[in-house]
Design a protein around this motif. Sequence first.
Motif, PDB file in Angstrom:
ATOM      1  N   TYR A  25       0.860  -1.189   0.000  1.00 24.52           N
ATOM      2  CA  TYR A  25       0.000   0.000   0.000  1.00 24.52           C
ATOM      3  C   TYR A  25       0.893   1.235   0.000  1.00 24.52           C
ATOM      4  CZ  TYR A  25      -3.638   3.314   1.091  1.00 24.52           C
ATOM      5  OH  TYR A  25      -4.516   4.362   1.017  1.00 24.52           O
ATOM      6  N   THR A  26       0.616   2.154  -0.918  1.00 22.70           N
ATOM      7  CA  THR A  26       1.396   3.390  -0.952  1.00 22.70           C
ATOM      8  C   THR A  26       0.461   4.588  -0.822  1.00 22.70           C
ATOM      9  OG1 THR A  26       1.343   3.180  -3.357  1.00 22.70           O
ATOM     10  CG2 THR A  26       3.351   2.583  -2.301  1.00 22.70           C
ATOM     11  N   TYR A 233      -4.247  -8.217   6.621  1.00 22.51           N
ATOM     12  CA  TYR A 233      -2.783  -8.094   6.687  1.00 22.51           C
ATOM     13  C   TYR A 233      -2.220  -7.389   5.462  1.00 22.51           C
ATOM     14  CZ  TYR A 233      -3.158 -11.422  10.495  1.00 22.51           C
ATOM     15  OH  TYR A 233      -3.485 -12.025  11.669  1.00 22.51           O
ATOM     16  N   LEU A 234      -1.194  -6.623   5.724  1.00 23.96           N
ATOM     17  CA  LEU A 234      -0.497  -5.909   4.658  1.00 23.96           C
ATOM     18  C   LEU A 234       0.989  -6.261   4.800  1.00 23.96           C
ATOM     19  CD1 LEU A 234      -0.890  -3.645   2.510  1.00 23.96           C
ATOM     20  CD2 LEU A 234      -0.478  -1.992   4.328  1.00 23.96           C
ATOM     21  N   ASP A 235       1.693  -6.414   3.667  1.00 20.48           N
ATOM     22  CA  ASP A 235       3.126  -6.725   3.776  1.00 20.48           C
ATOM     23  C   ASP A 235       3.979  -5.469   3.877  1.00 20.48           C
ATOM     24  OD1 ASP A 235       3.189  -9.650   3.511  1.00 20.48           O
ATOM     25  OD2 ASP A 235       2.231  -9.251   1.587  1.00 20.48           O
ATOM     26  N   ILE A 236       3.752  -4.539   2.945  1.00 22.41           N
ATOM     27  CA  ILE A 236       4.599  -3.338   2.924  1.00 22.41           C
ATOM     28  C   ILE A 236       3.720  -2.097   2.801  1.00 22.41           C
ATOM     29  CG2 ILE A 236       6.473  -2.107   1.744  1.00 22.41           C
ATOM     30  CD1 ILE A 236       7.383  -4.709   0.512  1.00 22.41           C
ATOM     31  N   HIS A 237       4.041  -1.106   3.596  1.00 22.91           N
ATOM     32  CA  HIS A 237       3.371   0.187   3.486  1.00 22.91           C
ATOM     33  C   HIS A 237       4.460   1.214   3.239  1.00 22.91           C
ATOM     34  CE1 HIS A 237       0.874   3.586   4.173  1.00 22.91           C
ATOM     35  NE2 HIS A 237      -0.128   2.924   4.714  1.00 22.91           N
ATOM     36  N   CYS A 238       4.274   2.045   2.228  1.00 27.41           N
ATOM     37  CA  CYS A 238       5.324   3.049   1.988  1.00 27.41           C
ATOM     38  C   CYS A 238       4.800   4.459   1.827  1.00 27.41           C
ATOM     39  CB  CYS A 238       6.195   2.752   0.776  1.00 27.41           C
ATOM     40  SG  CYS A 238       5.754   1.447  -0.276  1.00 27.41           S
ATOM     41  N   GLY A 239       5.754   5.360   1.807  1.00 23.36           N
ATOM     42  CA  GLY A 239       5.471   6.793   1.645  1.00 23.36           C
ATOM     43  C   GLY A 239       6.788   7.551   1.807  1.00 23.36           C
ATOM     44  N   ASN A 250      -0.488   7.087  13.034  1.00 23.87           N
ATOM     45  CA  ASN A 250      -1.925   7.041  13.322  1.00 23.87           C
ATOM     46  C   ASN A 250      -2.627   5.929  12.551  1.00 23.87           C
ATOM     47  OD1 ASN A 250      -1.413   9.160  14.966  1.00 23.87           O
ATOM     48  ND2 ASN A 250      -2.388  10.725  13.710  1.00 23.87           N
ATOM     49  N   GLU A 251      -2.133   5.660  11.354  1.00 26.40           N
ATOM     50  CA  GLU A 251      -2.701   4.527  10.598  1.00 26.40           C
ATOM     51  C   GLU A 251      -2.522   3.222  11.377  1.00 26.40           C
ATOM     52  OE1 GLU A 251      -1.854   3.712   6.472  1.00 26.40           O
ATOM     53  OE2 GLU A 251      -1.340   5.800   6.166  1.00 26.40           O
ATOM     54  N   ILE A 252      -1.317   3.031  11.925  1.00 27.87           N
ATOM     55  CA  ILE A 252      -1.057   1.790  12.676  1.00 27.87           C
ATOM     56  C   ILE A 252      -2.006   1.713  13.874  1.00 27.87           C
ATOM     57  CG2 ILE A 252       0.633   0.533  14.099  1.00 27.87           C
ATOM     58  CD1 ILE A 252       2.844   1.711  12.307  1.00 27.87           C
ATOM     59  N   ALA A 253      -2.110   2.840  14.589  1.00 26.54           N
ATOM     60  CA  ALA A 253      -2.961   2.838  15.790  1.00 26.54           C
ATOM     61  C   ALA A 253      -4.395   2.453  15.426  1.00 26.54           C
ATOM     62  CB  ALA A 253      -2.921   4.222  16.445  1.00 26.54           C
ATOM     63  N   GLN A 254      -4.932   3.060  14.377  1.00 25.64           N
ATOM     64  CA  GLN A 254      -6.331   2.786  13.989  1.00 25.64           C
ATOM     65  C   GLN A 254      -6.509   1.365  13.486  1.00 25.64           C
ATOM     66  OE1 GLN A 254      -7.118   6.983  11.654  1.00 25.64           O
ATOM     67  NE2 GLN A 254      -6.135   5.308  10.628  1.00 25.64           N
ATOM     68  N   PHE A 258      -8.695  -1.592  15.198  1.00 26.87           N
ATOM     69  CA  PHE A 258      -9.846  -2.157  14.500  1.00 26.87           C
ATOM     70  C   PHE A 258      -9.681  -3.669  14.289  1.00 26.87           C
ATOM     71  CE2 PHE A 258     -11.623  -3.421  10.324  1.00 26.87           C
ATOM     72  CZ  PHE A 258     -12.971  -3.293  10.622  1.00 26.87           C
ATOM     73  N   LEU A 259      -8.479  -4.056  13.866  1.00 26.92           N
ATOM     74  CA  LEU A 259      -8.281  -5.473  13.516  1.00 26.92           C
ATOM     75  C   LEU A 259      -8.036  -6.353  14.740  1.00 26.92           C
ATOM     76  CD1 LEU A 259      -5.897  -4.866  10.482  1.00 26.92           C
ATOM     77  CD2 LEU A 259      -8.229  -5.771  10.334  1.00 26.92           C
ATOM     78  N   GLY A 260      -7.451  -5.757  15.769  1.00 29.48           N
ATOM     79  CA  GLY A 260      -7.157  -6.528  16.975  1.00 29.48           C
ATOM     80  C   GLY A 260      -5.869  -7.326  16.873  1.00 29.48           C
ATOM     81  N   HIS A 261      -5.017  -7.020  15.897  1.00 30.91           N
ATOM     82  CA  HIS A 261      -3.711  -7.696  15.806  1.00 30.91           C
ATOM     83  C   HIS A 261      -2.749  -6.831  15.001  1.00 30.91           C
ATOM     84  CE1 HIS A 261      -4.646  -8.646  11.617  1.00 30.91           C
ATOM     85  NE2 HIS A 261      -5.799  -9.159  12.020  1.00 30.91           N
ATOM     86  N   LYS A 262      -1.475  -7.254  14.953  1.00 28.55           N
ATOM     87  CA  LYS A 262      -0.487  -6.523  14.158  1.00 28.55           C
ATOM     88  C   LYS A 262      -0.930  -6.526  12.697  1.00 28.55           C
ATOM     89  CE  LYS A 262       4.325  -5.910  13.116  1.00 28.55           C
ATOM     90  NZ  LYS A 262       5.700  -6.191  13.354  1.00 28.55           N
ATOM     91  N   TRP A 263      -0.713  -5.385  12.044  1.00 26.34           N
ATOM     92  CA  TRP A 263      -1.290  -5.214  10.708  1.00 26.34           C
ATOM     93  C   TRP A 263      -0.244  -5.338   9.600  1.00 26.34           C
ATOM     94  CZ3 TRP A 263      -1.622   0.346   8.737  1.00 26.34           C
ATOM     95  CH2 TRP A 263      -2.199   0.405   7.470  1.00 26.34           C
TER      96      TRP A 263
END
Length: 465
Positions: A25-26, A233-239, A250-254, A258-263
């Motif tokens: 996700y970018t 689940y997502l493998d890579i997030h960039c920016g 903040n994305e990680i926190a939300q 919401f998911l209840g586990h590491k994202w």
Amino acid sequence: MRIYNTLSKKIEEFIPNDGNNVKIYTCGPTVYHYAHIGNLRTYIFEDILEKGLTYLGYNVKRAMNITDVGHLTSDGDTGEDKMEKGARREGKTVYEIADFYTEAFLNDMKKLNIKIPSIIEKASDNIDIYIKMISKMLDDGYAYISNGNVYFDISKADSYYELSGKNPDDLKIGVRDTVSLDSSKKNPMDFVLWFTLSKFENQIMKWDSPWGVGYPGWHIECSGISYKIFGDYLDIHCGGVDNIFPHHTNEIAQSEAFLGHKWCNYWCHGAHLNDESGKMSKSNGEFLTVSLLEKKGYSPLDYRFFCLNSHYRNSLVFTYDSLDIARNAYKKVKNKVSLLKEEGDIQKDLFDKYRGMFCDAISNDLNTSSMITVLYDVLKANELNNTTKIELLKDFDKVLSLDLFVEDDSSIDKDFEEYITNMINERNEAKKNKDYARADEIRNTLLEKKVKLIDTREGTTFELM
Ligand code: AMP
Ligand code: ZN
């Protein structure tokens, strides 16, 4: 594949969640203005990441959002919506602004040979997902309503500061514009999930929600779109590095609330391109866009080559002098490639050897300057015949995307080009016959016509001066 992970602050072995399949996700652009070439440096890095992984044999799916609502002039919860501001600047609606600059952005991507991600989602098209996520966060106690707005309570997030490595004391009010003094918040670092208390009465993009008519905060769009496309689940997030805090934090926190586990396991960030004043800007000084470079006679791929010569994690200062150096080097590479004519059968073992070197450069945290070094190695390797060189370079160009085999649409007249080629052939003949006086004479005649000859191991090329 080894890649630097901002989360662990280390270069790590990349292991996707699902075998060979990679979900990336970018963060996309905020479409209130043209992208500057700094923004586009980040998209070039992400393009190399996607193409590099594909080259190594991974099956990559990549999604990107288009921010057309919610990104305020600060990266936190203060200021005006950038889209509203852009619309006012141009006397248009936010929808017109969004359409126009989205198109302009995609055009810039194409010019720079950046692959358009297979999934692109507008922030404003996914309101139902944000409402679903926010509702669950409220039910589970991660969010609260205060004075009409919905806030995320960061005291409920485990490891809120892990990604940024920040010390909460450094984030006191007044230290950064991303922290606002808002008496509705329990903690100054809490952030808005849904605005109903719009400071801007004429906000055009707004929607019904269980908490009143309003619009989403900036951060929820990426959590929401990623969830819609990729699920749990997502493998890579960039920016770019500026996204680390507060946006990605903040994305990680939300998402994890919401998911209840590491994202997402890997967070990859591109360093900034700065101008000589220290910061690339859309409002001060020269607004550096791809079109501006074109107006000044550069090709967008000169800029791509410029970017690839440095590592994505090193910040880079843009000057026209350094762009000139890159342009000349790129031109020489293309000239050399244009001299290669198929000859002999492909040398399979040697092909694999050089391909392996290129893979190593990709695997070494996307070392683009090493990739270019391997390209030079191929061009000058005596052990390779031309057919093998051509096949290798075509292969490398799947990642580098430098149009190595596309003839330049140069303004050079065909007859003049033929004349130069004939002169080069005659000079080669003269040199063979040890007639150096004639060889020099040809060089000088061409120089007078502003054509500089360049002798390389592969033959003679030329450059217009
Ligand atoms: P924006 O349109 O402001 O949301 O930014 C789009 C992308 O460009 C984001 O990934 C930013 O992190 C990135 N970015 C912003 N400024 C720069 C810069 N000067 N150099 C490189 N990337 C940047
Ligand atoms: Zn984002």
